[in-house]
Design a protein around this motif. Structure first.
Motif, PDB file in Angstrom:
ATOM      1  N   SER A   7     -13.875  10.406   8.920  1.00  0.00           N
ATOM      2  CA  SER A   7     -13.352  10.087   7.542  1.00  0.00           C
ATOM      3  C   SER A   7     -12.281  10.905   7.028  1.00  0.00           C
ATOM      4  CB  SER A   7     -14.495   9.930   6.480  1.00  0.00           C
ATOM      5  OG  SER A   7     -13.917   9.442   5.468  1.00  0.00           O
ATOM      6  N   GLN A   8     -11.003  10.535   6.770  1.00  0.00           N
ATOM      7  CA  GLN A   8     -10.136  11.123   6.101  1.00  0.00           C
ATOM      8  C   GLN A   8     -10.442  11.413   4.548  1.00  0.00           C
ATOM      9  OE1 GLN A   8      -6.220  11.371   7.866  1.00  0.00           O
ATOM     10  NE2 GLN A   8      -5.303  11.042   5.897  1.00  0.00           N
ATOM     11  N   GLY A   9     -11.028  10.247   4.031  1.00  0.00           N
ATOM     12  CA  GLY A   9     -11.677  10.571   2.710  1.00  0.00           C
ATOM     13  C   GLY A   9     -10.862   9.741   1.784  1.00  0.00           C
ATOM     14  N   ASN A  10      -9.539   9.752   1.891  1.00  0.00           N
ATOM     15  CA  ASN A  10      -8.579   9.169   0.943  1.00  0.00           C
ATOM     16  C   ASN A  10      -8.716   7.475   0.750  1.00  0.00           C
ATOM     17  OD1 ASN A  10      -7.470   9.561   3.366  1.00  0.00           O
ATOM     18  ND2 ASN A  10      -5.293   9.088   2.393  1.00  0.00           N
ATOM     19  N   LEU A  11      -8.926   7.234  -0.251  1.00  0.00           N
ATOM     20  CA  LEU A  11      -9.216   5.867  -0.752  1.00  0.00           C
ATOM     21  C   LEU A  11      -8.082   4.997  -0.897  1.00  0.00           C
ATOM     22  CD1 LEU A  11     -12.550   5.824  -2.559  1.00  0.00           C
ATOM     23  CD2 LEU A  11     -12.308   5.963  -0.115  1.00  0.00           C
ATOM     24  N   ILE A  12      -8.149   3.660  -0.445  1.00  0.00           N
ATOM     25  CA  ILE A  12      -6.898   2.627  -1.007  1.00  0.00           C
ATOM     26  C   ILE A  12      -7.673   1.674  -1.676  1.00  0.00           C
ATOM     27  CG2 ILE A  12      -5.158   1.388  -0.061  1.00  0.00           C
ATOM     28  CD1 ILE A  12      -4.663   4.249   0.367  1.00  0.00           C
ATOM     29  N   PHE A  13      -7.465   1.364  -2.706  1.00  0.00           N
ATOM     30  CA  PHE A  13      -7.909   0.298  -3.489  1.00  0.00           C
ATOM     31  C   PHE A  13      -7.452  -1.014  -3.407  1.00  0.00           C
ATOM     32  CE2 PHE A  13     -10.865   2.165  -6.333  1.00  0.00           C
ATOM     33  CZ  PHE A  13     -10.837   3.579  -6.147  1.00  0.00           C
TER      34      PHE A  13
ATOM     35  N   ARG B   5      -8.578  18.287  -0.065  1.00  0.00           N
ATOM     36  CA  ARG B   5      -9.889  18.708   0.526  1.00  0.00           C
ATOM     37  C   ARG B   5      -9.984  20.176   0.574  1.00  0.00           C
ATOM     38  NH1 ARG B   5     -12.386  16.484   6.016  1.00  0.00           N
ATOM     39  NH2 ARG B   5     -11.836  14.253   5.002  1.00  0.00           N
TER      40      ARG B   5
ATOM     41  N   LEU C 238     -13.514   4.162 -13.812  1.00  0.00           N
ATOM     42  CA  LEU C 238     -14.184   3.443 -12.805  1.00  0.00           C
ATOM     43  C   LEU C 238     -15.574   4.031 -12.601  1.00  0.00           C
ATOM     44  CD1 LEU C 238     -11.051   3.540 -12.250  1.00  0.00           C
ATOM     45  CD2 LEU C 238     -11.600   2.366 -10.185  1.00  0.00           C
TER      46      LEU C 238
ATOM     47  N   PHE D 154     -15.099   9.329 -10.978  1.00  0.00           N
ATOM     48  CA  PHE D 154     -13.952   9.390 -11.547  1.00  0.00           C
ATOM     49  C   PHE D 154     -14.225   9.839 -12.813  1.00  0.00           C
ATOM     50  CE2 PHE D 154     -10.602   6.921  -9.327  1.00  0.00           C
ATOM     51  CZ  PHE D 154     -11.398   6.497  -8.417  1.00  0.00           C
TER      52      PHE D 154
ATOM     53  N   VAL E 255     -17.176  14.353   1.073  1.00  0.00           N
ATOM     54  CA  VAL E 255     -16.734  13.567   2.356  1.00  0.00           C
ATOM     55  C   VAL E 255     -17.950  13.364   3.334  1.00  0.00           C
ATOM     56  CG1 VAL E 255     -15.477  13.534   4.317  1.00  0.00           C
ATOM     57  CG2 VAL E 255     -14.593  14.502   2.443  1.00  0.00           C
TER      58      VAL E 255
ATOM     59  N   TYR F 147     -16.363  -0.364  -7.027  1.00  0.00           N
ATOM     60  CA  TYR F 147     -16.213   0.232  -8.524  1.00  0.00           C
ATOM     61  C   TYR F 147     -16.394  -0.939  -9.469  1.00  0.00           C
ATOM     62  CZ  TYR F 147     -15.438   4.975  -6.695  1.00  0.00           C
ATOM     63  OH  TYR F 147     -15.546   6.192  -5.999  1.00  0.00           O
TER      64      TYR F 147
ATOM     65  N   TYR G  28      -5.069   9.578  -9.192  1.00  0.00           N
ATOM     66  CA  TYR G  28      -4.358   8.320  -8.924  1.00  0.00           C
ATOM     67  C   TYR G  28      -3.899   7.680 -10.200  1.00  0.00           C
ATOM     68  CZ  TYR G  28      -7.609   6.815  -4.881  1.00  0.00           C
ATOM     69  OH  TYR G  28      -8.134   6.840  -3.694  1.00  0.00           O
TER      70      TYR G  28
ATOM     71  N   GLN H 280     -14.849  -1.448 -13.759  1.00  0.00           N
ATOM     72  CA  GLN H 280     -13.982  -1.129 -14.656  1.00  0.00           C
ATOM     73  C   GLN H 280     -14.128  -1.881 -15.649  1.00  0.00           C
ATOM     74  OE1 GLN H 280      -9.797  -0.482 -14.287  1.00  0.00           O
ATOM     75  NE2 GLN H 280      -9.785   1.543 -15.143  1.00  0.00           N
TER      76      GLN H 280
ATOM     77  N   LEU I 207      -2.570   5.862  -5.051  1.00  0.00           N
ATOM     78  CA  LEU I 207      -3.140   7.230  -4.681  1.00  0.00           C
ATOM     79  C   LEU I 207      -1.706   8.175  -4.838  1.00  0.00           C
ATOM     80  CD1 LEU I 207      -5.102   9.396  -3.527  1.00  0.00           C
ATOM     81  CD2 LEU I 207      -4.548   8.555  -1.357  1.00  0.00           C
TER      82      LEU I 207
ATOM     83  N   VAL J   3     -21.835   2.587  -2.294  1.00  0.00           N
ATOM     84  CA  VAL J   3     -20.964   3.130  -1.284  1.00  0.00           C
ATOM     85  C   VAL J   3     -21.681   2.556   0.145  1.00  0.00           C
ATOM     86  CG1 VAL J   3     -20.269   5.179  -0.168  1.00  0.00           C
ATOM     87  CG2 VAL J   3     -20.617   5.414  -2.703  1.00  0.00           C
TER      88      VAL J   3
ATOM     89  N   TYR K 267      -4.186  13.934  -2.679  1.00  0.00           N
ATOM     90  CA  TYR K 267      -5.582  13.988  -2.306  1.00  0.00           C
ATOM     91  C   TYR K 267      -5.861  15.445  -1.599  1.00  0.00           C
ATOM     92  CZ  TYR K 267      -9.271  13.522   1.396  1.00  0.00           C
ATOM     93  OH  TYR K 267     -10.367  13.699   2.090  1.00  0.00           O
TER      94      TYR K 267
ATOM     95  N   TYR L 240     -16.148   1.261  -0.634  1.00  0.00           N
ATOM     96  CA  TYR L 240     -16.896   1.420  -2.155  1.00  0.00           C
ATOM     97  C   TYR L 240     -16.573   0.225  -3.047  1.00  0.00           C
ATOM     98  CZ  TYR L 240     -16.404   6.455  -0.741  1.00  0.00           C
ATOM     99  OH  TYR L 240     -16.590   7.633  -0.121  1.00  0.00           O
TER     100      TYR L 240
ATOM    101  N   PHE M 126      -8.930  13.683  -6.078  1.00  0.00           N
ATOM    102  CA  PHE M 126      -7.906  12.749  -5.926  1.00  0.00           C
ATOM    103  C   PHE M 126      -7.066  12.792  -7.334  1.00  0.00           C
ATOM    104  CE2 PHE M 126      -9.441  10.632  -1.878  1.00  0.00           C
ATOM    105  CZ  PHE M 126     -10.858  10.926  -2.096  1.00  0.00           C
TER     106      PHE M 126
ATOM    107  N   LEU N  57     -21.825   2.700   4.142  1.00  0.00           N
ATOM    108  CA  LEU N  57     -21.294   3.582   5.221  1.00  0.00           C
ATOM    109  C   LEU N  57     -21.560   3.055   6.379  1.00  0.00           C
ATOM    110  CD1 LEU N  57     -22.774   7.145   3.562  1.00  0.00           C
ATOM    111  CD2 LEU N  57     -20.294   6.111   3.551  1.00  0.00           C
TER     112      LEU N  57
ATOM    113  N   ARG O 120     -16.172   3.570   5.660  1.00  0.00           N
ATOM    114  CA  ARG O 120     -16.899   3.465   4.133  1.00  0.00           C
ATOM    115  C   ARG O 120     -16.021   2.785   3.363  1.00  0.00           C
ATOM    116  NH1 ARG O 120     -17.534   9.651   3.208  1.00  0.00           N
ATOM    117  NH2 ARG O 120     -18.135   9.568   5.234  1.00  0.00           N
TER     118      ARG O 120
ATOM    119  N   PHE P 261     -13.488  -3.374  -8.412  1.00  0.00           N
ATOM    120  CA  PHE P 261     -12.626  -3.035  -7.345  1.00  0.00           C
ATOM    121  C   PHE P 261     -13.432  -2.518  -6.009  1.00  0.00           C
ATOM    122  CE2 PHE P 261      -8.619  -2.297  -9.628  1.00  0.00           C
ATOM    123  CZ  PHE P 261      -8.990  -2.130 -10.921  1.00  0.00           C
TER     124      PHE P 261
END
Lengths: 116, 113
Positions: free
Chosen positions: A100-106, B50, A43, B104, B97, A35, B35, A37, B45, A48, B48, A33, B33, A50, A31, A88
């Motif tokens: 998906s672990q879900g945590n996002l890296i921007f 869940r 944000l 946000f 998820v 955003y 940030y 800003q 990050l 999204v 996190y 995303y 989350f 998928l 996934r 972003f």
């Protein structure tokens, strides 16, 4: 380690022109995303994506995802001043089992300035 | 209109003081989350969760930062003691998820003198 790269980081456009922002990522994900800003603001979720080949459009913005190339694009059509903001992309980690672990890296963001 | 609520919106404090930031996620969301955003580092990050369980806090300086979810309606981020380099905007986000939605909050702007 998942890394997300956007380019360009700065973009100055004339109103009415088209342009594309690119988002590359280094490891498999399910996934992505986009955003927006505005200065001093939060944000705002734009899209999204998928699945591979996903394409979404909202007004003058269209986002697409190619999971095989690990690339997403945000295309701007006939830019207007109101689109000036920082954009972003963010990519989600997968867990070892492929979900998906879900945590996002921007990514670092693309600062867009649309001039009359 | 569901939204992520963060408090305080602005905080100015002196080095060495404890700072606690709070977040109320959107009802029904199962991920939260934290940030941090700075000009130099961008969006980092910190933590996190869940279903209230911490899944990833590798981005958080453990000696001074702590993050918790005492219940489903509250997430906290604590800095003790605070340092000038902690000055940043701290965002909380919540989502699902399964659907991929993620929203946000307005952010907490922290200045440590």
């Amino acid at each position: 380690e998942l890394k997300v790269e956007q380019n360009p980081l700065f973009l100055s456009m004339q109103e009415g022109k088209n342009y594309t922002i690119y988002c590359n990522y280094s490891t498999t994900s399910d996934r992505l995303y986009w955003y927006r800003q505005d200065p001093g603001k939060s944000l705002e979720s734009l899209f999204v994506l998928l699945s591979n080949g996903a394409v979404k459009q909202e007004g003058r913005l269209m986002a697409s995802l190619d999971t095989k190339a690990r690339l997403s694009t945000l295309h701007i059509t006939a830019a207007v001043h109101d689109l000036s903001a920082t954009y972003f992309c963010a990519v989600a980690h997968l867990n070892p089992y492929g979900g998906s672990q879900g945590n996002l890296i921007f990514g670092k963001g693309t600062k867009l300035s649309v001039k009359p | 209109d569901a939204r992520v609520t963060q408090t305080p919106r602005h905080k100015v404090t002196e080095m060495g003081q404890e700072v606690t930031m709070r977040c109320q996620p959107i009802l029904g969301h199962n991920t939260v989350f934290w940030y941090r955003q700075t000009m130099m580092q961008g969006l980092e990050l910190l933590a996190y969760f869940r279903n209230r369980a911490p899944l990833d806090d590798s981005g958080m300086p453990k000696d001074r930062f702590s993050a918790e979810m005492p219940d489903a309606t509250l997430a906290t981020l604590k800095i003790q003691p605070s340092e000038p380099r902690d000055s940043a905007v701290y965002f909380c986000a919540s989502g699902l998820v399964l659907t991929g939605e993620l929203f946000f909050g307005e952010g907490s702007r922290l200045t440590v003198l």
